[in-house]
Design an enzyme around this catalytic site. Structure first.
Site, PDB file in Angstrom:
ATOM      1  N   ASP A 151       2.869   6.687   3.974  1.00  0.00           N
ATOM      2  CA  ASP A 151       3.354   5.359   3.596  1.00  0.00           C
ATOM      3  C   ASP A 151       4.550   4.901   4.420  1.00  0.00           C
ATOM      4  OD1 ASP A 151       1.501   4.731   1.653  1.00  0.00           O
ATOM      5  OD2 ASP A 151       2.661   5.611   0.027  1.00  0.00           O
ATOM      6  N   TYR A 402      -5.114  -2.282  -3.401  1.00  0.00           N
ATOM      7  CA  TYR A 402      -4.115  -3.199  -3.932  1.00  0.00           C
ATOM      8  C   TYR A 402      -4.718  -4.596  -4.071  1.00  0.00           C
ATOM      9  CZ  TYR A 402      -0.042  -0.090  -3.298  1.00  0.00           C
ATOM     10  OH  TYR A 402       0.879   0.917  -3.396  1.00  0.00           O
TER      11      TYR A 402
END
Length: 470
Positions: A151, A402
């Site tokens: 990430d 997402y």
């Protein structure tokens, strides 16, 4: 005829030919001028001057042969007048969701120069909508795509491109160095927020029209992070939410009011037993509504609503139609956190309409697969699981990820209301698809309409693995 007479005769003939040639050339010039005047006399020259000529060039090698592809588009000029986006309209009444964009970036990236990305989101000005995304400083099907499941790295950057286009070096604009980000337009310029740095000391860099205007240092030294979707601008002020602290326990949450890139006010939420991450926010009647991710202990989504003075209210969506992932089967809801399968989560969104709510969620209860929109006419305040409408947009067998909200202001659409829209990230690669060395995603988006819509699946559709994976 004596020699002198011959010379005079030849000279006279040459002079005559020269005069005739001169007359013909003058006539030709006059003819061209008259023709041009007739063709252009009735045209509107202002329209021509207002056109923009855009040339795209892509150079590559194919089988040892150099190929230069040039594409020139003449685009009618737009009125680029700045204006303050009011943000005081109510949400448009809608019956369902119409497909708005699909970039197919993973499919295209198998043979083209496409960025490895995650966390895409969409934001619109009064002139255009753009896709923002966090790159990994690498291209698909390239050696640097290895390990991009991570990430946070110094190679990540916030960039943007026109909506619906695959993000590539040829159409993308650098915005900020960032592994967490947000962006929005106030009608006069783009505000971008990019967070980068070490986990225990990250800094958010605010830019307005590309110029650094402010920074925010991590106040808890526990991974400062922000929305991963658009911030909200109302009457010249823009608003965003940041989180600092544990992802599995009580953290700190702050709202920032920003004008032309400068922070004018901030508050910390008094939200015990609540967890706010990756909020999806939108304007509604001059206030800001945010629906967020509870990564601590809630399988329903927390919300916070605030006005331009940052007076706020907080709560959880009460509906028994749960919006997070993982989550239990639909059943009895709560206006507090629903603790069953409440740990972990995924970024998501909802739109409130009075006591009702449009809930966007994965179709799977346990993995990031499929996507659907559900209309619960009493779900904002009631705890039952009854709903009236369900619209499928990604099948249960296809990967999602997402999701988040964005709006189109009346200044863009010409409507007298705020059009609600949403995007869905379609994640491919690791950690779920272990035949690849990379993680990336494409995206789709939808906008609310008060007319007919359709149930279908718009998946990513790329065939894996790629050449680099073999």
């Amino acid at each position: 005829m004596n020699p002198n007479q011959k010379i005079i005769t030849i000279g006279s003939i040459c002079m005559a030919i020269g005069i005739i040639s001169l007359i013909l050339q003058i006539g030709n010039i006059i003819s061209i001028w008259v023709s041009h005047s007739i063709q252009t006399g009735s045209q509107n020259h202002t329209g021509i001057c207002n056109q923009r000529i855009i040339t795209y060039e892509n150079s590559t090698w194919v089988n040892q042969t150099y190929v230069n592809i040039s594409n020139t588009n003449v685009v009618a000029g737009k009125d680029t007048t700045s204006m303050t986006l009011a943000g005081n309209s109510s949400l448009c009444p809608i019956r369902g969701w119409a497909i708005y964009s699909k970039d197919n970036s993973i499919r295209i990236g198998s043979k083209g120069d496409v960025f490895v990305i995650r966390e895409p989101f969409i934001s619109c000005s009064h002139l255009e909508c753009r896709t923002f995304f966090l790159t990994q400083g690498a291209l698909l099907n390239d050696k640097h795509s290895n390990g991009t499941v991570k990430d946070r790295s110094p190679y990540r950057a916030l960039m943007s491109c026109p909506i619906g286009e695959a993000p590539s070096p040829y159409n993308s604009r650098f915005e900020s160095v960032a592994w967490s980000a947000s962006a929005c337009h106030d009608g006069m310029g783009w505000l971008t927020i990019g967070i980068s740095g070490p986990d225990d000391g990250a800094v958010a860099v605010l830019k307005y029209n590309g110029i650094i205007t402010e920074t925010i240092k991590s106040w808890r030294k526990q991974i400062l992070r922000t929305q991963e979707s658009e911030c909200v601008c109302v009457n010249g002020s823009c608003f965003t939410i940041m989180t600092d602290g544990p992802s599995d326990g009580q953290a700190s949450y702050r709202i920032f009011k920003i004008e032309k890139g400068k922070i004018t006010k901030s508050i910390e939420l008094d939200a015990p037993n609540s967890h706010y991450e990756e909020c999806s926010c939108y304007p509604d009647n001059g206030t800001v509504m945010c629906v967020c991710r509870d990564n601590w202990h809630g399988s329903n989504r927390p919300w916070v609503s605030f006005n331009q003075n940052l007076d706020y209210q907080i709560g959880y969506i009460c509906s028994g139609v749960f919006g997070d992932n993982p989550r239990p089967k639909d059943g009895k809801g709560s206006c507090d956190p629903v603790n069953v399968d409440g740990a972990d989560g995924v970024k998501g969104f909802s739109y409130r309409y009075g006591n009702g709510v449009w809930i966007g969620r994965t179709k799977s209860n346990s993995s990031r697969k499929g996507f659907e929109m559900i209309w619960d006419p009493n779900g904002w305040t009631d705890t039952d699981s009854n709903f009236l409408v369900k619209q499928d947009v990604v099948a249960m067998t296809d990967w999602s990820g997402y999701s988040g909200s964005f709006v189109q202001h009346p200044e863009l659409t010409g409507l007298d209301c705020m059009r609600p829209c949403f995007w869905v990230e379609l994640i491919r690669g690791r950690p779920r698809e272990k035949t690849t060395i990379w993680t990336s995603g494409s995206s789709i988006s939808f906008c609310g309409v008060n007319s007919d819509t359709v149930n279908w699946s718009w998946p990513d559709g790329a065939e894996l693995p790629f050449t680099i994976d073999k």
